[in-house]
Design an enzyme around this catalytic site. Sequence first.
Site, PDB file in Angstrom:
ATOM      1  CB  SER A 214      -0.938   0.012   1.208  1.00 40.09           C
ATOM      2  OG  SER A 214      -0.207   0.146   2.413  1.00 40.09           O
ATOM      3  CB  ALA A 247      -2.284  -2.261  11.363  1.00 41.82           C
ATOM      4  N   PRO A 248      -0.662  -2.556   8.475  1.00 41.28           N
ATOM      5  CG  PRO A 248       0.687  -3.839   7.037  1.00 41.28           C
ATOM      6  CD  PRO A 248      -0.712  -3.294   7.184  1.00 41.28           C
ATOM      7  CE  LYS A 331     -10.060   0.964   1.019  1.00 41.66           C
ATOM      8  NZ  LYS A 331      -8.729   0.840   0.399  1.00 41.66           N
TER       9      LYS A 331
END
Length: 389
Positions: A214, A247-248, A331
């Site tokens: 990402s 996260a992560p 999204k």
Amino acid sequence: MIGNARMSQKYPTSSSRKRSPLSSGKYSAIGLLAYCRPGFEAECAQELQNIASLQFVYGYSKIDKGTGVVFWRCSQGNPLDVYKEIEVSRCIFARQVFCALHDIEIEDTTDRVSPVVEALRPGGAFGFLHIETPLEDEAGSLQKLAKKLTAPMSAALRNAGVLSKAKTDELPQLHLVCLSGQHIIAALAVHPNSSALPLGIPRLRFRNEAPSRSALKIEEAFLTMLTPAEREFVLKRGQRGVDLGAAPGGWTWYMVTQGVKMTAVDHGALQQELLEDPAVTYVSDDGYVYKPQRKVDWVVCDIVDKPKRTMERMADWLCYDWTTYALFNLKLPMKTRMDEVEACLQRLQERLLGADIESEVRVKQLYHDREEVTVLALTGHFLTAFQKH
């Protein structure tokens, strides 16, 4: 533009730029050719039609689902007028847009050069030739064909006076797009109407120390949604930021590499190296609940949730003056994706207007995005430093 909230136009124009290479010759166009993420052809086609309608030009789209290619054919008006007003970096779903000149069917595959030369000979000249295909096939046959055609096609076009002897930016670029071994679309491109990147795709290198891929998404956002001067203005060492749903840690990691001190908010585990980084403060909390103790320069968010929920929380951060800039992903649902984007942007605009906040909002489906779009909201001194008219 509505009220005093300076939202970037849905389909911003490029009429304020310097004299275009399109004024250097006579070009007859038949439509627009666009590349997008495979599976988003319908949204891209709708976007092209919306842009054209603003110029009172109309047509229809030819779509082959799953290819990432949209051919919008003009039926009324001049598509060149539409292309002149496009700036691809401000399109949402189109990552590359060309002005289509000729739709060429190759009858004799032993001679693909002559039909192209004959089609282009009566029109204007070009400063450079690209032969490409946006399509992928297992054998790579179209890529091989494009490479094989480049030398003989360049020579023939130069001999015909269609292609300049030396590369020049004073003339449009010619793109020959191979959709099959017997189907080529000839199109022109000038920057920034079209992307200067091959196929409109940035080639970024994933660094092994990044916690997740990402990181490429946020890197692409800063590289493609801002000009170099804008990027230098809004992203500076010593700034403070918050990463919601960190996260992560891919987005936190990227911001830290740019010199931003980050607060990473998530109940999930952060990469150990980030936890030990003095530039990172980890907070175990819900990204939609967390509130900063003081105003920050950046809030970034890549939480997987309903787009309206993410948009409302980002609007909170902007309207309550918790941040100057926001970068976040929405999204999208499988259906009504364009409607969802437009509804979210309309709601964000209403929130910002209600809070009397002047802003510029940019939206893009990046190459590294999936079923989502990336939104960049800019407020504060950015608006006076980079006046847009």
